[in-house]
Design an enzyme around this catalytic site. Structure first.
Site, mmCIF file in Angstrom:
data_model
loop_
_atom_site.group_PDB
_atom_site.id
_atom_site.type_symbol
_atom_site.label_atom_id
_atom_site.label_comp_id
_atom_site.label_asym_id
_atom_site.label_seq_id
_atom_site.Cartn_x
_atom_site.Cartn_y
_atom_site.Cartn_z
ATOM 1 N N ARG A 105 -0.285 -2.448 -6.750
ATOM 2 C CA ARG A 105 -0.691 -3.502 -5.813
ATOM 3 C C ARG A 105 -1.662 -4.472 -6.486
ATOM 4 N NH1 ARG A 105 -1.149 -4.640 -0.199
ATOM 5 N NH2 ARG A 105 -3.272 -5.027 0.548
ATOM 6 N N HIS A 125 -3.843 -9.271 3.876
ATOM 7 C CA HIS A 125 -5.281 -9.369 4.076
ATOM 8 C C HIS A 125 -5.579 -10.272 5.252
ATOM 9 C CE1 HIS A 125 -7.313 -7.428 0.587
ATOM 10 N NE2 HIS A 125 -6.091 -7.473 0.121
ATOM 11 N N LYS A 131 -1.978 -2.247 8.076
ATOM 12 C CA LYS A 131 -3.175 -1.726 8.751
ATOM 13 C C LYS A 131 -3.296 -2.311 10.164
ATOM 14 C CE LYS A 131 -6.209 -0.665 4.841
ATOM 15 N NZ LYS A 131 -7.501 -0.957 4.206
ATOM 16 N N TYR A 181 -5.467 -18.938 11.295
ATOM 17 C CA TYR A 181 -4.628 -18.773 10.107
ATOM 18 C C TYR A 181 -3.189 -19.151 10.423
ATOM 19 C CZ TYR A 181 -3.053 -16.806 5.705
ATOM 20 O OH TYR A 181 -2.527 -16.643 4.450
ATOM 21 N N HIS A 205 -1.891 2.295 -5.974
ATOM 22 C CA HIS A 205 -2.658 1.075 -5.716
ATOM 23 C C HIS A 205 -2.751 0.196 -6.964
ATOM 24 C CE1 HIS A 205 -4.604 -0.502 -2.190
ATOM 25 N NE2 HIS A 205 -5.592 -0.996 -2.907
ATOM 26 N N ARG A 255 0.869 -1.173 0.000
ATOM 27 C CA ARG A 255 0.000 0.000 0.000
ATOM 28 C C ARG A 255 0.908 1.226 0.000
ATOM 29 N NH1 ARG A 255 -2.027 -3.483 4.129
ATOM 30 N NH2 ARG A 255 -4.123 -4.285 3.685
#
Length: 301
Positions: free
Chosen positions: A249, A272, A174, A281, A246, A150
């Site tokens: 990306r 993500h 993020k 995960y 972006h 990003r």
């Protein structure tokens, strides 16, 4: 695994009954495999083919959109899925075809333009490497496209988080989450040139000592400055696309998926969240992620 046997039979059908070329067979199989990977990621791989509905397929296409896969690539993948489910219907594995009513225009929100690899190369070639800013800009684009960052992650990238000796960078994404991303040969090469020949000789302002990409005054770049760099390059080569940081990306994700990389690896490199409802995960092995970049990214080959 149940789905693997259907994929194997699908390949035989395409090869023997439809007499398709090897490339066409691989393309169709590739599309069906991506759906199976998605079902596994979302904890739905125990579902038999007869339980798959159009809602499952629409969720899969929405997921591809969230990853940044180009709408044209989504449409092509849908075509492969339609062929797969027509085969399952023909073999009486499923009672109805869940893909039959799904149309390409309903692929979800429109994504920004995605660059082809020749377009990426044209943008890179248009950079004037005889100037300090040009050397920096080449490194910026190599990192954007080679790592799928990003723009906020790019401008915050730290020198202390470059692990070029082992081929990784650490990125703060993020929500303050960090991730390790494999970095390709060209991105390492041009970033190292920038660090050694340009940044090393700058008068760096307080607070920017550990920031990789600096402006001519020795301060960190702003998001707007990165946008301007890319817009100017697009104008220079006459590119008729509305591109932004972006876009690189999206192109990173699209080119990896189209090249054959699995969804889970791309999802992890993009930062993500897990798509499983339980959010369990297991992070992939770093060596495996490096292999994905080396084998499937155009700048990693």
């Amino acid at each position: 695994m149940q789905w693997q046997s259907y994929l194997k039979n699908f390949k035989s059908y395409l090869t023997l009954e439809r007499s398709l070329s090897e490339n066409s067979v691989e393309a169709y199989l590739h599309d069906a495999e991506k759906l199976v990977q998605y079902l596994s990621l979302s904890g739905q791989d125990k579902l038999p083919p007869g339980s798959i509905t159009d809602a499952h397929l629409l969720d899969f296409l929405y997921y591809l959109g969230e990853l940044g896969i180009a709408s044209t690539s989504q449409a092509r993948m849908l075509s492969g899925l339609k062929a797969f489910f027509r085969f399952l219907l023909l073999e009486q594995v499923i009672p109805t075809d869940p893909a039959s009513l799904i149309e390409s225009p309903k692929l979800g929100r429109k994504l920004p333009d995605t660059l082809s690899f020749p377009e990426v190369e044209a943008l890179l070639a248009a950079i004037d490497l005889s100037t300090p800013e040009g050397t920096r800009n080449r490194a910026i684009l190599e990192i954007l496209y080679g790592c799928g960052l990003r723009v906020s992650e790019l401008i915050a990238l730290k020198v202390s988080e470059l692990y070029f000796d082992i081929g990784f960078i650490r990125v703060f994404g993020k929500g303050g989450k960090t991730r390790l991303i494999p970095v390709g040969r060209d991105a390492i090469k041009y970033t190292q040139i920038y660090l050694d020949e340009i940044r090393r000789h700058q008068n760096i302002q307080k607070g920017s000592e550990d920031i990789v990409f600096l402006n001519r005054r020795g301060k960190y770049l702003t998001r707007i400055m990165v946008f301007i760099i890319i817009k100017d390059l697009a104008a220079k080569i006459g590119l008729q696309k509305n591109i932004s940081p972006h876009t690189f990306r999206h192109s990173f994700a699209t080119h990896l998926i189209e090249g054959g990389a699995d969804l889970r690896a791309v999802q992890e490199m993009l930062g993500h969240e897990s798509i499983t409802t339980t959010e369990i995960y297991t992070h992939l092995d770093r060596d495996y992620l490096k292999t994905v970049i080396t084998e499937y990214h155009p700048r990693g080959r």
